[in-house]
Design an enzyme around this catalytic site. Sequence first.
Site, short mmCIF file in Angstrom:
data_model
loop_
_atom_site.label_atom_id
_atom_site.label_comp_id
_atom_site.label_asym_id
_atom_site.label_seq_id
_atom_site.Cartn_x
_atom_site.Cartn_y
_atom_site.Cartn_z
N GLU A 1 -8.70 4.41 -5.48
CA GLU A 1 -8.73 3.08 -4.86
C GLU A 1 -8.04 2.09 -5.80
O GLU A 1 -8.36 2.01 -6.98
CB GLU A 1 -10.18 2.62 -4.64
N HIS B 1 -5.27 4.47 -2.05
CA HIS B 1 -5.85 3.48 -1.14
C HIS B 1 -5.70 2.09 -1.75
O HIS B 1 -5.57 1.96 -2.96
CB HIS B 1 -7.37 3.69 -0.99
ZN LIG Z 1 -8.26 3.76 2.26
#
Ligand SMILES: [Zn+2]
Length: 244
Positions: A93, A28
Amino acid sequence: MALQIISHPSPNYDARPEAQPIDMVVLHYTGMKSGAAALARLCEETAKVSAHYLIEEDGKIYQMVDEENRAWHAGLSSWGGKHGVNSRSIGIEIVNTGHEWGYTDFLEPQIDAVIALLTDIKARRGIKPSMVLGHSDVAPERKEDPGEKFPWDRLARQGLAVGTFQGGYDAAGDNMLSYFEAIQSLKDIGYHVLDASQAGDGSIIGGHSASVLAFQRRFCPAALGQGLSPMTKAAIEWAKRKMV
Ligand SMILES: [Zn+2]
């Protein structure tokens, strides 16, 4: 060199379903103005979101959720016809402003850290390169991260992910996949593709466009936004062979 990982626990997780092997990594971008703001949000109980790891622009790696537990990073998602990829995946992330705030390039030390972490995860869990995906791949109707600037080819050179399409193709579009073959191939690769519907004039509308965009961001950014162009179709054929 051992990985340096900073513990920063989040309360936002639950148990993985039993007998659910971890066979996927979802990457992400944070899509917020700063890494500190993203880390705070991913650890805030009321936000109900998290990931296993967050990687700062300078390459610092934070761990928020133990890999054995299910972090809440992908939301409504599916891959290869199986829904709910949080149950089977590790979520990472990567700090980046994202499309909403100007979408800057990913930084070298940050990608070095992504590679180091993925190398470690692969050594421990044997995750296949074809199972290292972007959030937009597993939620094409809702998400566009980590986006077309993410350097998948750097990961591919280390055997950690499938890279992007670099091959030649017939620009005239002869001998190409038909519309239906292209859509079926996207499904075979793993994408969820919404059904097309017939317009009043008998042409085919809608449905597939979000999945085609997600595919282009991931495998063929040079064709982003071009629909099922000859380059996109050639990339789909290529990716179908690679994504096994
Ligand atoms: Zn995401």
